[in-house]
Design a protein around this motif. Structure first.
Motif, PDB file in Angstrom:
ATOM      1  N   LEU A   1      -3.419 -37.381 -38.578  1.00 33.99           N
ATOM      2  CA  LEU A   1      -3.811 -37.803 -37.240  1.00 33.99           C
ATOM      3  C   LEU A   1      -5.326 -37.753 -37.100  1.00 33.99           C
ATOM      4  O   LEU A   1      -6.033 -37.234 -37.963  1.00 33.99           O
ATOM      5  CB  LEU A   1      -3.134 -36.949 -36.162  1.00 33.99           C
ATOM      6  N   GLU A   2      -5.793 -38.255 -35.967  1.00 31.84           N
ATOM      7  CA  GLU A   2      -7.190 -38.117 -35.585  1.00 31.84           C
ATOM      8  C   GLU A   2      -7.247 -37.508 -34.190  1.00 31.84           C
ATOM      9  O   GLU A   2      -6.394 -37.799 -33.348  1.00 31.84           O
ATOM     10  CB  GLU A   2      -7.897 -39.476 -35.587  1.00 31.84           C
ATOM     11  N   TRP A   3      -8.232 -36.649 -33.964  1.00 35.53           N
ATOM     12  CA  TRP A   3      -8.407 -36.058 -32.633  1.00 35.53           C
ATOM     13  C   TRP A   3      -9.856 -36.175 -32.176  1.00 35.53           C
ATOM     14  O   TRP A   3     -10.773 -36.247 -32.979  1.00 35.53           O
ATOM     15  CB  TRP A   3      -7.940 -34.606 -32.580  1.00 35.53           C
ATOM     16  N   LYS A   4      -9.995 -36.170 -30.847  1.00 32.99           N
ATOM     17  CA  LYS A   4     -11.312 -36.218 -30.210  1.00 32.99           C
ATOM     18  C   LYS A   4     -11.275 -35.273 -29.019  1.00 32.99           C
ATOM     19  O   LYS A   4     -10.359 -35.332 -28.202  1.00 32.99           O
ATOM     20  CB  LYS A   4     -11.622 -37.648 -29.764  1.00 32.99           C
ATOM     21  N   ILE A   5     -12.273 -34.389 -28.921  1.00 36.99           N
ATOM     22  CA  ILE A   5     -12.291 -33.381 -27.866  1.00 36.99           C
ATOM     23  C   ILE A   5     -13.484 -33.604 -26.942  1.00 36.99           C
ATOM     24  O   ILE A   5     -14.523 -34.098 -27.375  1.00 36.99           O
ATOM     25  CB  ILE A   5     -12.329 -31.955 -28.490  1.00 36.99           C
ATOM     26  N   SER A   6     -13.329 -33.247 -25.677  1.00 29.04           N
ATOM     27  CA  SER A   6     -14.413 -33.364 -24.701  1.00 29.04           C
ATOM     28  C   SER A   6     -15.428 -32.242 -24.907  1.00 29.04           C
ATOM     29  O   SER A   6     -15.120 -31.213 -25.529  1.00 29.04           O
ATOM     30  CB  SER A   6     -13.837 -33.304 -23.288  1.00 29.04           C
ATOM     31  N   PRO A   7     -16.651 -32.380 -24.398  1.00 29.87           N
ATOM     32  CA  PRO A   7     -17.649 -31.319 -24.545  1.00 29.87           C
ATOM     33  C   PRO A   7     -17.132 -29.983 -24.003  1.00 29.87           C
ATOM     34  O   PRO A   7     -16.609 -29.910 -22.893  1.00 29.87           O
ATOM     35  CB  PRO A   7     -18.833 -31.844 -23.730  1.00 29.87           C
ATOM     36  N   GLY A   8     -17.281 -28.947 -24.815  1.00 31.99           N
ATOM     37  CA  GLY A   8     -16.794 -27.623 -24.440  1.00 31.99           C
ATOM     38  C   GLY A   8     -15.295 -27.446 -24.585  1.00 31.99           C
ATOM     39  O   GLY A   8     -14.757 -26.402 -24.213  1.00 31.99           O
ATOM     40  N   GLY A   9     -14.622 -28.457 -25.136  1.00 29.21           N
ATOM     41  CA  GLY A   9     -13.165 -28.476 -25.158  1.00 29.21           C
ATOM     42  C   GLY A   9     -12.516 -27.638 -26.247  1.00 29.21           C
ATOM     43  O   GLY A   9     -13.112 -27.319 -27.280  1.00 29.21           O
ATOM     44  N   ASN A  10     -11.255 -27.318 -25.990  1.00 27.69           N
ATOM     45  CA  ASN A  10     -10.435 -26.495 -26.880  1.00 27.69           C
ATOM     46  C   ASN A  10      -9.016 -27.059 -26.843  1.00 27.69           C
ATOM     47  O   ASN A  10      -8.496 -27.404 -25.786  1.00 27.69           O
ATOM     48  CB  ASN A  10     -10.458 -25.041 -26.374  1.00 27.69           C
ATOM     49  N   SER A  11      -8.379 -27.156 -28.002  1.00 27.02           N
ATOM     50  CA  SER A  11      -6.990 -27.593 -28.099  1.00 27.02           C
ATOM     51  C   SER A  11      -6.471 -27.115 -29.448  1.00 27.02           C
ATOM     52  O   SER A  11      -7.088 -26.263 -30.093  1.00 27.02           O
ATOM     53  CB  SER A  11      -6.896 -29.115 -27.957  1.00 27.02           C
TER      54      SER A  11
END
Length: 197
Positions: free
Chosen positions: A54-64
């Motif tokens: 898969l590919e992921w993209k996180i927002s600034p300051g984000g956690n997942s």
């Protein structure tokens, strides 16, 4: 695993369907942290031996996170009580960036990635996560970040030195659901494919 258009094949943990917080935006499964129906998005199916890409993209300051081996049961309030996590993080600005074992690509709280393999917030990161007969190998942007055998002496030592040492159900289910974590930050996942081994 994801048709690029709908949440078919997914539901929010302990709920029958995918809730409004998770939608499809630009061909990606995306969490809106301000929408109703929060919760981790989990596969309808269960998997034991597999290779997940898969590919992921996180927002600034984000956690997942990408959590697997999840045993879905009301006895467990959250996916991470049973499932094992590959961390998804904005390494630069997220609050949870103080420990090496909490950086993107880590086996969360157990194995640190060998280097900063993640791209900055807002950029797509590529994951290959392989689990075969309990052997875990993680790759982030083509960099191997984890290589460990579940149940081995090394694994037991990692558990013992982690927050999970008293969690008797952590990593206890060889077969389980795969979850995309809702940690209260915008995150997106695309190009999700799985091969059963």
């Amino acid at each position: 695993m994801f048709d690029g258009k709908t949440t078919h094949g997914w539901h929010v943990y302990l709920k029958p369907t995918a809730e409004p917080a998770w939608g499809v935006v630009g061909g990606a499964l995306q969490l809106n942290p301000k929408a109703p129906g929060q919760g981790d998005l989990v596969t309808d199916g269960e998997y034991e031996n597999f290779e997940l890409n898969l590919e992921w993209k996180i927002s600034p300051g984000g956690n997942s996170g990408i959590i697997f081996g999840v045993h879905e049961d009301s006895a467990f309030a959250a996916t991470y009580e049973t499932g094992i996590e590959m961390q998804v993080l904005d390494n630069k600005e997220a609050e949870d960036n103080k420990k090496a074992t909490h950086l993107a690509g880590a086996l969360y709280d157990m194995v640190a990635p060998p280097k900063d393999a993640a791209k900055p917030a807002g950029e797509w990161n590529r994951v290959k996560l392989r689990k075969q007969n309990g052997h875990l190998t993680f790759f982030l942007n083509n960099i191997k970040t984890v290589d460990v055998q579940m149940g081995s002496p090394a694994w037991k030592a990692l558990i013992e030195s982690s927050k999970f040492k008293t969690w008797k159900n952590f990593g206890a289910y060889p077969k389980g659901h795969i979850a995309l974590q809702d940690h209260g930050h915008q995150v997106a996942f695309r190009a999700l494919t799985i091969e059963q081994l």
